[in-house]
Design a protein around this motif. Sequence first.
Motif, PDB file in Angstrom:
ATOM      1  N   GLY A  70       0.839  -1.189   0.000  1.00 51.27           N
ATOM      2  CA  GLY A  70       0.000   0.000   0.000  1.00 51.27           C
ATOM      3  C   GLY A  70       0.877   1.244   0.000  1.00 51.27           C
ATOM      4  N   ASP A  71       0.402   2.330   0.606  1.00 53.91           N
ATOM      5  CA  ASP A  71       1.149   3.592   0.581  1.00 53.91           C
ATOM      6  C   ASP A  71       2.083   3.686   1.782  1.00 53.91           C
ATOM      7  N   LEU A  72       3.340   3.326   1.560  1.00 52.12           N
ATOM      8  CA  LEU A  72       4.320   3.318   2.646  1.00 52.12           C
ATOM      9  C   LEU A  72       4.618   4.710   3.178  1.00 52.12           C
ATOM     10  N   ALA A  73       4.547   5.719   2.313  1.00 50.46           N
ATOM     11  CA  ALA A  73       4.818   7.086   2.767  1.00 50.46           C
ATOM     12  C   ALA A  73       3.764   7.542   3.767  1.00 50.46           C
ATOM     13  N   ILE A  74       2.498   7.269   3.484  1.00 48.59           N
ATOM     14  CA  ILE A  74       1.435   7.658   4.405  1.00 48.59           C
ATOM     15  C   ILE A  74       1.493   6.810   5.674  1.00 48.59           C
ATOM     16  N   THR A  75       1.814   5.540   5.534  1.00 45.26           N
ATOM     17  CA  THR A  75       1.947   4.692   6.716  1.00 45.26           C
ATOM     18  C   THR A  75       3.025   5.237   7.651  1.00 45.26           C
ATOM     19  N   ASP A  76       4.159   5.630   7.091  1.00 49.46           N
ATOM     20  CA  ASP A  76       5.242   6.191   7.900  1.00 49.46           C
ATOM     21  C   ASP A  76       4.795   7.496   8.567  1.00 49.46           C
ATOM     22  N   HIS A  95      -7.580   9.319   5.130  1.00 49.41           N
ATOM     23  CA  HIS A  95      -8.489   8.850   4.081  1.00 49.41           C
ATOM     24  C   HIS A  95      -7.723   8.092   2.994  1.00 49.41           C
ATOM     25  N   ASN A  96      -6.521   8.577   2.665  1.00 45.48           N
ATOM     26  CA  ASN A  96      -5.732   7.969   1.601  1.00 45.48           C
ATOM     27  C   ASN A  96      -4.899   6.776   2.058  1.00 45.48           C
ATOM     28  N   SER A  97      -4.964   6.439   3.342  1.00 50.82           N
ATOM     29  CA  SER A  97      -4.117   5.374   3.868  1.00 50.82           C
ATOM     30  C   SER A  97      -4.675   3.980   3.625  1.00 50.82           C
ATOM     31  N   VAL A  98      -5.953   3.876   3.285  1.00 51.78           N
ATOM     32  CA  VAL A  98      -6.563   2.554   3.142  1.00 51.78           C
ATOM     33  C   VAL A  98      -6.011   1.837   1.905  1.00 51.78           C
ATOM     34  N   HIS A  99      -6.044   0.517   1.924  1.00 52.80           N
ATOM     35  CA  HIS A  99      -5.423  -0.268   0.861  1.00 52.80           C
ATOM     36  C   HIS A  99      -6.168  -0.132  -0.468  1.00 52.80           C
ATOM     37  N   ASN A 100      -7.422   0.247  -0.411  1.00 57.15           N
ATOM     38  CA  ASN A 100      -8.194   0.382  -1.653  1.00 57.15           C
ATOM     39  C   ASN A 100      -8.348   1.830  -2.088  1.00 57.15           C
TER      40      ASN A 100
END
Length: 243
Positions: A70-76, A95-100
């Motif tokens: 998924g989005d590693l930048a947002i996860t970090d 909102h943008n962190s979800v896998h879909n």
Amino acid sequence: MSATLEVGVAGFALWNSPAAVRPQASILPPNERRRAPDTVAIALEVAQAACVNAGRNPALLPTVFASTYGDLAITDYMCATLARAPTTLSPTRFHNSVHNAAAGYWTIATGCREPYCALGAGDYSFAAGLFAAAVQVCADQTDVLLVAYDIEARGVHAEIANSRGMLGVALVLSTNRGADEAGLQLTVGPGTPAGRSGANAISDCLPLIAALEGGATDVLSLPLGPASLLQVRVQRGAARISR
């Protein structure tokens, strides 16, 4: 013995940037384009290009999205913010962190109401996505869009999530292989996966793209699990590509 799935490749597209250069994602309106994270930009860029190359209307295609992390930048960002100042967490980034997230942006941008799935299978995500899309093609007798992507690991996640650069690929898999289309025969079998094909987490897609670009028959073994492989026989064709 495992059954063999046979599908055509009507068109495909690749975005491969070891320097982590972000694509434009022109299908999005300017405001959404600015807010969209890198994973969304890459996914939508290759998805749109693959549909154009295949001559398919994206609003009519069921879609399978596949990403290892998924989005590693947002996860970090979210982990760091929750640890230091949780009340400052950005609602947009959450909102943008979800896998879909990419699937949501895509269906809104294209007006697509066809079913989609967003899957992650660790180191086996590309083969899992390809297999899931091919099963849907054969079971439902419909063309299916496969979109696979991953970005560079950031911050402390770079120590545990091995992914560099930005890589995205999309393929329109077809039910009836046209005269100028490449074809894929897929079979699941036992085997020990080899090492990854590149520095990005979704780089197992690269040998398949190379085979499709080469226009020659080839047989690939893609890791599908700790002790299983997805055998892919690539048959000659003239499926169109965009980089």
